[in-house]
Design a protein around this motif. Structure first.
Motif, PDB file in Angstrom:
ATOM      1  N   ASP A 106      48.855  66.069   2.392  1.00  0.00           N
ATOM      2  CA  ASP A 106      48.958  65.385   1.036  1.00  0.00           C
ATOM      3  C   ASP A 106      50.094  66.112   0.577  1.00  0.00           C
ATOM      4  N   GLN A 107      50.214  67.127   0.260  1.00  0.00           N
ATOM      5  CA  GLN A 107      51.086  67.784  -0.699  1.00  0.00           C
ATOM      6  C   GLN A 107      52.563  67.801  -0.168  1.00  0.00           C
ATOM      7  N   VAL A 108      52.459  68.030   1.247  1.00  0.00           N
ATOM      8  CA  VAL A 108      53.872  68.260   1.632  1.00  0.00           C
ATOM      9  C   VAL A 108      54.699  66.907   1.495  1.00  0.00           C
ATOM     10  N   LEU A 109      54.128  65.868   1.390  1.00  0.00           N
ATOM     11  CA  LEU A 109      54.811  64.382   1.010  1.00  0.00           C
ATOM     12  C   LEU A 109      55.627  64.486  -0.396  1.00  0.00           C
ATOM     13  N   PHE A 110      55.293  65.569  -1.225  1.00  0.00           N
ATOM     14  CA  PHE A 110      56.003  65.750  -2.332  1.00  0.00           C
ATOM     15  C   PHE A 110      56.812  67.098  -2.179  1.00  0.00           C
ATOM     16  N   THR A 111      56.725  67.804  -1.197  1.00  0.00           N
ATOM     17  CA  THR A 111      57.384  69.213  -1.399  1.00  0.00           C
ATOM     18  C   THR A 111      58.710  69.220  -0.277  1.00  0.00           C
ATOM     19  N   LYS A 112      58.435  68.527   0.707  1.00  0.00           N
ATOM     20  CA  LYS A 112      59.202  68.987   2.104  1.00  0.00           C
ATOM     21  C   LYS A 112      60.290  67.884   2.400  1.00  0.00           C
ATOM     22  N   ASN A 113      60.221  66.678   1.762  1.00  0.00           N
ATOM     23  CA  ASN A 113      61.187  65.826   2.219  1.00  0.00           C
ATOM     24  C   ASN A 113      61.575  64.897   0.996  1.00  0.00           C
ATOM     25  N   GLU A 114      63.106  64.505   0.914  1.00  0.00           N
ATOM     26  CA  GLU A 114      63.686  64.028  -0.331  1.00  0.00           C
ATOM     27  C   GLU A 114      63.319  62.547  -0.363  1.00  0.00           C
ATOM     28  N   ALA A 115      63.231  61.771   0.750  1.00  0.00           N
ATOM     29  CA  ALA A 115      63.033  60.533   0.979  1.00  0.00           C
ATOM     30  C   ALA A 115      61.241  60.101   0.557  1.00  0.00           C
ATOM     31  N   SER A 116      60.549  60.989   1.038  1.00  0.00           N
ATOM     32  CA  SER A 116      59.255  61.187   0.910  1.00  0.00           C
ATOM     33  C   SER A 116      58.855  61.207  -0.885  1.00  0.00           C
TER      34      SER A 116
ATOM     35  N   LEU B 234      55.966  53.801  13.394  1.00  0.00           N
ATOM     36  CA  LEU B 234      55.959  53.797  11.770  1.00  0.00           C
ATOM     37  C   LEU B 234      57.062  54.706  11.238  1.00  0.00           C
ATOM     38  N   ASN B 235      57.311  54.282   9.709  1.00  0.00           N
ATOM     39  CA  ASN B 235      58.485  55.059   9.290  1.00  0.00           C
ATOM     40  C   ASN B 235      58.158  55.809   8.096  1.00  0.00           C
ATOM     41  N   VAL B 236      58.978  56.296   7.502  1.00  0.00           N
ATOM     42  CA  VAL B 236      58.389  57.210   6.352  1.00  0.00           C
ATOM     43  C   VAL B 236      57.907  56.558   5.247  1.00  0.00           C
TER      44      VAL B 236
ATOM     45  N   GLU C 134      60.572  60.756  -3.080  1.00  0.00           N
ATOM     46  CA  GLU C 134      61.122  59.666  -4.006  1.00  0.00           C
ATOM     47  C   GLU C 134      59.946  58.581  -4.064  1.00  0.00           C
ATOM     48  N   LEU C 135      59.597  58.302  -2.810  1.00  0.00           N
ATOM     49  CA  LEU C 135      58.339  57.191  -2.556  1.00  0.00           C
ATOM     50  C   LEU C 135      57.043  57.670  -3.383  1.00  0.00           C
ATOM     51  N   VAL C 136      56.952  59.000  -3.230  1.00  0.00           N
ATOM     52  CA  VAL C 136      55.648  59.389  -4.171  1.00  0.00           C
ATOM     53  C   VAL C 136      55.800  58.988  -5.588  1.00  0.00           C
ATOM     54  N   LYS C 137      57.023  59.357  -6.011  1.00  0.00           N
ATOM     55  CA  LYS C 137      57.078  59.044  -7.447  1.00  0.00           C
ATOM     56  C   LYS C 137      57.156  57.731  -7.756  1.00  0.00           C
ATOM     57  N   LYS C 138      57.807  56.986  -6.833  1.00  0.00           N
ATOM     58  CA  LYS C 138      57.743  55.416  -6.998  1.00  0.00           C
ATOM     59  C   LYS C 138      56.314  54.942  -7.108  1.00  0.00           C
TER      60      LYS C 138
END
Ligand code: HEM
Length: 331
Positions: A274-284, A185-187, A286-290
Motif C-alpha cells: 500500500d505505502q509504496v504507491l506513495f513513496t516509489k513512483n512519481e505517476a503513482s 493493467l497499467n499504473v 500523483e494518482l494517490v493524491k488525486k
C-alpha cells in the motif's frame, strides 16, 4: 429464381453468422445483457444472496471483492480459484496468497445453488464472482457499474500461477506493477484497484516485516508513521499472533471510500504494497493524491478498472464449461 434467392440468402447467412455472434464490443466478448433471456433474474438473485451474507458479516464484502481479483490474475476470470483439489486438480486455495486467507467460498456456493434452482446449467461461477464483487462494492457504499457477462468456467486450476501472478505484500513497487502489466493493467488500474483496501482486513503475518525488520537491518520501515507502528506492534508481536486481524483502513474499515488514499498521504498504509504507491513512483504518487482529494474521481476510475480486470482472458463460446457446482468440474 426463388430457389436462387434462397440460396444466396443461405450463403450470406453462413458467411455473416460469425459476425453476429462473435463481434467484439467495448467490453470484449462479454456483455451485460448476456443472461437477459436465459436467466432474467440472475443479477437479482446474486444481489440478494450477497446482501444477506454481508448483512450477517460486513467483512464478507471485502472477501468477495478480493476473490474476483485472485481469480482473474490466474488464467483469467474463469473461476479456477473455486476448484477444490480432486483428481489431477491441485487447488489454488493452497497457494501462498490464498492459504488461510481467501474466503467467501460458501457464499459463492449459496449463490450458485440458488441460480441452479432458477435456471440450471446457465450462469457461470466466473460471472457469479464478477457480479458479487460489484454488489459487494455497492453494498459498502462504493460505485456501481454494469458487469459485462458471458464468462465460462475453467476445467483446471493453476497453483503455480496463483503463487507467481498475484502480487505479494512485500513485493517492490516495480514487481507489483510488472505483475499488473502482465495482465494488461497499467499504473492507473494498479492505484485505483488498490483502493479496494478501503475495506477488509489483513493478518499480522502479511505486514510484520515492516514493523521489525524492513530491510534486514533490524529497523522498522521508515515510511511508516511511528506511532501507528507502535499500535500495530502491540497486537502483531515479533513472533506469534500470525492470524491476528487488522483493518486495512482503520478510519472507515467497512465503508468503501477514499480514506485509504488519505491514510497513504499520512504514512499510515497497512501493507508495504500500500505505502509504496506513495513513496516509489512519481505517476503513482500523483494518482494517490488525486484520489485522496477527489472521491468521485476514485469511484469513476475504480469502476472502469474493475471492468478491465474482469475482462482478463475470459473463456467464451465453446471454451470451458458452465459448472454445476463451483468447487468441481462437471465430469
Ligand atoms: C496491488 C497489489 C495487492 C497486494 C500486494 C495485495 C495484498 C493483500 C493482502 C496481503 C491482504 C491481506 C490478506 C491476509 O493477510 O489474509 C489483502 C487483502 C485484501 N485485498 Fe489486496 N492486494 C493487492 C491488490 C488488491 C486488489 C487489486 C484488490 C481488488 C480488486 C484487492 C482486494 C483486497 C481486499 C478487499 C482485501 C480484504 C479481504 C478480506 O478482508 O477478506 N487487493 N490484499
Amino acid at each position: 429464381m426463388a430457389q436462387f434467392v434462397n440460396f444466396l440468402l443461405l450463403v450470406s447467412l453462413i458467411a455473416f453468422a460469425p459476425l453476429c455472434f462473435c463481434t467484439k464490443s467495448n467490453y470484449g466478448y462479454l456483455y451485460p445483457q448476456f443472461y437477459d433471456h436465459s436467466c432474467p433474474n440472475a443479477q437479482q438473485i446474486v444481489k440478494s444472496v450477497v446482501a444477506k451474507a454481508v448483512a450477517k458479516e460486513t467483512r464478507m464484502a471485502a472477501s468477495l471483492l478480493r476473490l474476483h481479483f485472485h481469480d482473474c490474475f490466474v488464467k483469467g476470470c474463469d473461476a479456477s480459484i473455486l476448484l477444490d483439489s480432486r483428481g489431477s486438480i491441485i487447488s489454488e486455495k493452497r497457494s501462498n496468497p490464498n492459504r488461510n486467507s481467501a474466503r467467501g467460498f460458501e457464499v459463492i456456493d449459496d449463490i450458485k445453488s440458488a441460480l441452479e434452482k432458477e435456471c440450471p446449467n446457465t450462469v457461470s461461477c466466473a460471472d457469479i464472482m464478477a457480479l458479487s464483487a460489484r454488489d459487494s462494492t455497492v453494498l459498502t457504499g462504493g460505485p456501481s457499474w454494469e458487469v459485462p457477462l458471458g464468462r465460462r468456467d475453467s476445467k483446471s486450476a493453476s497453483l503455480s500461477g496463483s503463487n507467481s501472478n498475484i502480487p505479494a505484500p512485500n513485493n517492490t513497487f516495480q514487481t507489483i506493477l510488472t505483475k499488473f502489466k502482465l495482465q494488461g493493467l497499467n499504473v492507473v488500474d494498479l492505484v485505483a484497484l488498490s483502493g479496494s483496501h478501503t475495506i477488509g482486513n489483513s493478518r499480522c503475518v502479511s505486514f510484520r516485516q515492516r514493523l521489525y525488520n524492513q530491510s534486514g537491518n533490524g529497523q522498522p520501515d521508515s515510511s511508516l508513521d511511528q506511532s501507528y507502528a507502535a499500535q500495530l506492534r502491540a497486537r502483531c508481536p515479533r513472533s506469534g499472533g500470525d492470524q491476528n486481524l487488522f483493518f486495512l483502513d482503520f478510519v472507515s474499515p467497512t465503508k468503501f471510500d477514499n480514506s485509504y488514499f488519505k491514510l497513504l498521504l499520512a504514512s499510515k498504509g497497512l501493507l508495504n504494497s500500500d505505502q509504496v504507491l506513495f513513496t516509489k513512483n512519481e505517476a503513482s504518487m500523483e494518482l494517490v493524491k488525486k484520489y485522496a482529494y477527489n472521491n468521485e474521481l476514485f469511484f469513476e476510475q475504480f469502476a472502469a478498472s474493475m471492468v478491465k480486470m474482469g475482462n482478463i482472458s475470459p473463456s467464451t463460446g465453446s471454451k470451458g464449461e458452465i459448472r454445476k457446482y463451483c468447487r468441481k468440474i462437471n465430469s
